[in-house]
Motif scaffolding. Sequence first.
Motif, PDB file in Angstrom:
ATOM      1  N   SER A  20      -1.755 -17.426   9.764  1.00  0.00           N
ATOM      2  CA  SER A  20      -2.571 -16.984   8.614  1.00  0.00           C
ATOM      3  C   SER A  20      -3.576 -15.918   9.043  1.00  0.00           C
ATOM      4  O   SER A  20      -3.797 -14.935   8.327  1.00  0.00           O
ATOM      5  CB  SER A  20      -3.343 -18.170   8.015  1.00  0.00           C
ATOM      6  OG  SER A  20      -2.457 -19.076   7.407  1.00  0.00           O
ATOM      7  N   TRP A  21      -4.162 -16.130  10.209  1.00  0.00           N
ATOM      8  CA  TRP A  21      -5.127 -15.155  10.724  1.00  0.00           C
ATOM      9  C   TRP A  21      -4.436 -13.801  10.936  1.00  0.00           C
ATOM     10  O   TRP A  21      -4.944 -12.750  10.515  1.00  0.00           O
ATOM     11  CB  TRP A  21      -5.746 -15.653  12.040  1.00  0.00           C
ATOM     12  CG  TRP A  21      -6.718 -14.673  12.620  1.00  0.00           C
ATOM     13  CD1 TRP A  21      -8.047 -14.546  12.295  1.00  0.00           C
ATOM     14  CD2 TRP A  21      -6.434 -13.647  13.574  1.00  0.00           C
ATOM     15  NE1 TRP A  21      -8.600 -13.508  12.999  1.00  0.00           N
ATOM     16  CE2 TRP A  21      -7.642 -12.936  13.799  1.00  0.00           C
ATOM     17  CE3 TRP A  21      -5.290 -13.255  14.264  1.00  0.00           C
ATOM     18  CZ2 TRP A  21      -7.727 -11.860  14.677  1.00  0.00           C
ATOM     19  CZ3 TRP A  21      -5.362 -12.184  15.138  1.00  0.00           C
ATOM     20  CH2 TRP A  21      -6.573 -11.495  15.343  1.00  0.00           C
ATOM     21  N   ARG A  22      -3.267 -13.852  11.565  1.00  0.00           N
ATOM     22  CA  ARG A  22      -2.519 -12.606  11.828  1.00  0.00           C
ATOM     23  C   ARG A  22      -2.155 -11.889  10.531  1.00  0.00           C
ATOM     24  O   ARG A  22      -2.337 -10.675  10.403  1.00  0.00           O
ATOM     25  CB  ARG A  22      -1.257 -12.917  12.641  1.00  0.00           C
ATOM     26  CG  ARG A  22      -0.389 -11.700  12.920  1.00  0.00           C
ATOM     27  CD  ARG A  22       0.701 -11.996  13.950  1.00  0.00           C
ATOM     28  NE  ARG A  22       1.723 -12.893  13.471  1.00  0.00           N
ATOM     29  CZ  ARG A  22       2.796 -12.526  12.754  1.00  0.00           C
ATOM     30  NH1 ARG A  22       2.982 -11.249  12.447  1.00  0.00           N
ATOM     31  NH2 ARG A  22       3.686 -13.407  12.372  1.00  0.00           N
ATOM     32  N   LEU A  23      -1.668 -12.641   9.543  1.00  0.00           N
ATOM     33  CA  LEU A  23      -1.310 -12.026   8.261  1.00  0.00           C
ATOM     34  C   LEU A  23      -2.544 -11.403   7.601  1.00  0.00           C
ATOM     35  O   LEU A  23      -2.476 -10.293   7.066  1.00  0.00           O
ATOM     36  CB  LEU A  23      -0.683 -13.063   7.309  1.00  0.00           C
ATOM     37  CG  LEU A  23      -0.256 -12.508   5.957  1.00  0.00           C
ATOM     38  CD1 LEU A  23       0.916 -11.532   6.090  1.00  0.00           C
ATOM     39  CD2 LEU A  23       0.117 -13.623   4.979  1.00  0.00           C
ATOM     40  N   ALA A  24      -3.672 -12.106   7.667  1.00  0.00           N
ATOM     41  CA  ALA A  24      -4.902 -11.593   7.046  1.00  0.00           C
ATOM     42  C   ALA A  24      -5.384 -10.309   7.724  1.00  0.00           C
ATOM     43  O   ALA A  24      -5.923  -9.414   7.080  1.00  0.00           O
ATOM     44  CB  ALA A  24      -5.989 -12.666   7.064  1.00  0.00           C
ATOM     45  N   GLU A  26      -3.267  -8.139   9.268  1.00  0.00           N
ATOM     46  CA  GLU A  26      -2.279  -7.104   8.935  1.00  0.00           C
ATOM     47  C   GLU A  26      -2.424  -6.585   7.499  1.00  0.00           C
ATOM     48  O   GLU A  26      -2.048  -5.463   7.204  1.00  0.00           O
ATOM     49  CB  GLU A  26      -0.849  -7.629   9.142  1.00  0.00           C
ATOM     50  CG  GLU A  26      -0.488  -7.976  10.593  1.00  0.00           C
ATOM     51  CD  GLU A  26      -0.484  -6.786  11.539  1.00  0.00           C
ATOM     52  OE1 GLU A  26      -0.817  -5.666  11.131  1.00  0.00           O
ATOM     53  OE2 GLU A  26      -0.146  -6.990  12.727  1.00  0.00           O
ATOM     54  N   THR A  27      -2.934  -7.431   6.616  1.00  0.00           N
ATOM     55  CA  THR A  27      -3.072  -7.038   5.208  1.00  0.00           C
ATOM     56  C   THR A  27      -4.462  -6.485   4.891  1.00  0.00           C
ATOM     57  O   THR A  27      -4.810  -6.319   3.717  1.00  0.00           O
ATOM     58  CB  THR A  27      -2.775  -8.232   4.285  1.00  0.00           C
ATOM     59  OG1 THR A  27      -3.516  -9.380   4.754  1.00  0.00           O
ATOM     60  CG2 THR A  27      -1.286  -8.574   4.281  1.00  0.00           C
ATOM     61  N   ASN A  28      -5.261  -6.233   5.945  1.00  0.00           N
ATOM     62  CA  ASN A  28      -6.587  -5.647   5.756  1.00  0.00           C
ATOM     63  C   ASN A  28      -7.559  -6.590   5.049  1.00  0.00           C
ATOM     64  O   ASN A  28      -8.539  -6.152   4.456  1.00  0.00           O
ATOM     65  CB  ASN A  28      -6.485  -4.319   4.976  1.00  0.00           C
ATOM     66  CG  ASN A  28      -7.608  -3.346   5.320  1.00  0.00           C
ATOM     67  OD1 ASN A  28      -8.189  -3.421   6.401  1.00  0.00           O
ATOM     68  ND2 ASN A  28      -7.930  -2.454   4.411  1.00  0.00           N
ATOM     69  N   ASN A  29      -7.284  -7.874   5.105  1.00  0.00           N
ATOM     70  CA  ASN A  29      -8.203  -8.849   4.521  1.00  0.00           C
ATOM     71  C   ASN A  29      -9.287  -9.228   5.522  1.00  0.00           C
ATOM     72  O   ASN A  29     -10.446  -9.376   5.160  1.00  0.00           O
ATOM     73  CB  ASN A  29      -7.442 -10.103   4.080  1.00  0.00           C
ATOM     74  CG  ASN A  29      -6.657  -9.874   2.808  1.00  0.00           C
ATOM     75  OD1 ASN A  29      -7.199  -9.420   1.810  1.00  0.00           O
ATOM     76  ND2 ASN A  29      -5.359 -10.154   2.836  1.00  0.00           N
ATOM     77  N   ILE A  30      -8.894  -9.405   6.771  1.00  0.00           N
ATOM     78  CA  ILE A  30      -9.882  -9.602   7.838  1.00  0.00           C
ATOM     79  C   ILE A  30     -10.075  -8.240   8.490  1.00  0.00           C
ATOM     80  O   ILE A  30      -9.108  -7.623   8.943  1.00  0.00           O
ATOM     81  CB  ILE A  30      -9.404 -10.646   8.867  1.00  0.00           C
ATOM     82  CG1 ILE A  30      -9.438 -12.046   8.232  1.00  0.00           C
ATOM     83  CG2 ILE A  30     -10.268 -10.616  10.126  1.00  0.00           C
ATOM     84  CD1 ILE A  30      -9.000 -13.171   9.151  1.00  0.00           C
ATOM     85  N   ILE A  31     -11.311  -7.762   8.471  1.00  0.00           N
ATOM     86  CA  ILE A  31     -11.584  -6.420   8.994  1.00  0.00           C
ATOM     87  C   ILE A  31     -12.672  -6.507  10.067  1.00  0.00           C
ATOM     88  O   ILE A  31     -13.445  -7.451  10.101  1.00  0.00           O
ATOM     89  CB  ILE A  31     -12.016  -5.437   7.872  1.00  0.00           C
ATOM     90  CG1 ILE A  31     -13.252  -5.955   7.128  1.00  0.00           C
ATOM     91  CG2 ILE A  31     -10.875  -5.228   6.883  1.00  0.00           C
ATOM     92  CD1 ILE A  31     -13.789  -4.983   6.071  1.00  0.00           C
ATOM     93  N   TRP A 210      -5.325   0.329   9.610  1.00  0.00           N
ATOM     94  CA  TRP A 210      -5.515   0.786   8.226  1.00  0.00           C
ATOM     95  C   TRP A 210      -6.305   2.086   8.173  1.00  0.00           C
ATOM     96  O   TRP A 210      -6.121   2.908   7.270  1.00  0.00           O
ATOM     97  CB  TRP A 210      -6.176  -0.307   7.388  1.00  0.00           C
ATOM     98  CG  TRP A 210      -5.168  -1.371   7.032  1.00  0.00           C
ATOM     99  CD1 TRP A 210      -4.955  -2.552   7.669  1.00  0.00           C
ATOM    100  CD2 TRP A 210      -4.190  -1.303   5.982  1.00  0.00           C
ATOM    101  NE1 TRP A 210      -3.911  -3.230   7.083  1.00  0.00           N
ATOM    102  CE2 TRP A 210      -3.436  -2.488   6.050  1.00  0.00           C
ATOM    103  CE3 TRP A 210      -3.886  -0.358   5.001  1.00  0.00           C
ATOM    104  CZ2 TRP A 210      -2.387  -2.750   5.160  1.00  0.00           C
ATOM    105  CZ3 TRP A 210      -2.837  -0.627   4.121  1.00  0.00           C
ATOM    106  CH2 TRP A 210      -2.102  -1.807   4.209  1.00  0.00           C
ATOM    107  N   LYS A 224       2.368   0.995   7.795  1.00  0.00           N
ATOM    108  CA  LYS A 224       1.451   0.273   8.677  1.00  0.00           C
ATOM    109  C   LYS A 224       2.255  -0.527   9.690  1.00  0.00           C
ATOM    110  O   LYS A 224       2.941  -1.490   9.318  1.00  0.00           O
ATOM    111  CB  LYS A 224       0.589  -0.649   7.820  1.00  0.00           C
ATOM    112  CG  LYS A 224      -0.178  -1.748   8.546  1.00  0.00           C
ATOM    113  CD  LYS A 224      -1.374  -1.246   9.281  1.00  0.00           C
ATOM    114  CE  LYS A 224      -2.146  -2.378   9.935  1.00  0.00           C
ATOM    115  NZ  LYS A 224      -1.449  -2.962  11.103  1.00  0.00           N
ATOM    116  N   PRO A 226       2.671  -3.220  12.728  1.00  0.00           N
ATOM    117  CA  PRO A 226       1.904  -4.423  13.064  1.00  0.00           C
ATOM    118  C   PRO A 226       1.061  -4.219  14.329  1.00  0.00           C
ATOM    119  O   PRO A 226       1.471  -3.487  15.239  1.00  0.00           O
ATOM    120  CB  PRO A 226       2.992  -5.476  13.295  1.00  0.00           C
ATOM    121  CG  PRO A 226       4.220  -4.720  13.622  1.00  0.00           C
ATOM    122  CD  PRO A 226       4.121  -3.408  12.886  1.00  0.00           C
TER     123      PRO A 226
END
Lengths: 230, 230
Positions: A20-24, A26-31, A210, A224, A226
């Motif tokens: 979940s951390w990795r996906l977040a 990659e999707t620019n949710n965790i910056i 990003w 983008k 990974p």
Amino acid sequence: MKTIVAFSTAHYERNIRCSSWRLAVETNNIIRFKTVPAKCKDYIRKYILGKQYSADTKEVLSEAYSYAKSIDIIKGGNYTWVFNIDDTLLSNVQYYASRGFGTKPRNVTSFNHWIQHGKSRALPHSLKLYNKLLGLHYKIVLITKRPESQRKITVKNLRDAGYRQYAKIIFKDTTKERYIGKTTLVYKSHERKILEKEGFRIIGNIGDQWSDILGTSASIRSFKLPNPLY
Amino acid sequence: MKTIVAFSTAHYERNIRCSSWRLAVETNNIIRFKTVPAKCKDYIRKYILGKQYSADTKEVLSEAYSYAKSIDIIKGGNYTWVFNIDDTLLSNVQYYASRGFGTKPRNVTSFNHWIQHGKSRALPHSLKLYNKLLGLHYKIVLITKRPESQRKITVKNLRDAGYRQYAKIIFKDTTKERYIGKTTLVYKSHERKILEKEGFRIIGNIGDQWSDILGTSASIRSFKLPNPLY
């Protein structure tokens, strides 16, 4: 027996949370994260060194190639593809492996030493796409936040890794007042704007951050790659 | 024995490829896909119904809450949070489960029937964040591409699911000439611009599609919920 089951479940749960951390990321949710969470070191190591990172990279670049092919390119028409360099064309995985797969912060001295060493390898799928784009008569432009002082070693490293043909390579001129204290996004947007004024028609753009692909004067379509390491 | 090993490897490889496909969708690298690849049906079903989808959602919304809390909110200051509805506040997973977890294309008739049924459940983590944002004195605005004709059932469904308090809910007025043949991105950008003109200060924005959060008059920070189904 009970202890083993408990351990196994904890490991499973940790993999879910690290995924979940990795996906977040990659999707620019965790910056602007400073390091990979310590508990995810093993998860990220397996991700990077196993088949998944390579497969994830291949999937994105395969989609990029489908798009690139779909454009009606006129030779000499300045159809341009922009690439970032670090962890887009050249891999720094070896360096980050020595820093606990991103769980230890990047050290400026050791990272510059790694760059000056000039032994970064090509990301294999990126090199393939690069050659295919040349075959389709795209002009290639490289934009990096590496400073001008690293131009010589970078050009040599790129050549050794198989990247020998590009219309332009842009380094960050850190003496330019406009870039002092500015983000990579602002720097790269501005350099793309200059490219457009010079007549380059930016069709595609690939980076692993990003900040490589957001902002203004972006391409028609951006990709983008990974990168959960930083 | 050999057959079993071969089967097992093939399954492993398929999971890697389906995982790459899902990541490429979530990162906006694969766009405008019509259906989930047939070979990934089982993979996506397990992803959605297992722990990962819920954990991925929770991770994004937890990050959104950290951000929301970090803003110095002045009550009555029109600090606004924008939410998409479908698969952001309300889940349509039950509908997509009946369509092979995205491997069969959405059917307009059956999907409208599902909406009119008005039994969509809240995404649990979204409902929690929604209530926390109200507690922080954010104004909530919902923007959906559902048409005006679905206003009544949507408001009722939202209320039944626990979403009872919002400053505004915006449906797509399909009779407006400016929206005919226009993308969701254009429609949502325009509605956010109107919100800004009305004095709403958009601090955050959450959707499950990139068209919810890209474009103009976007929030200061946007969050992308996972959705590999469409």
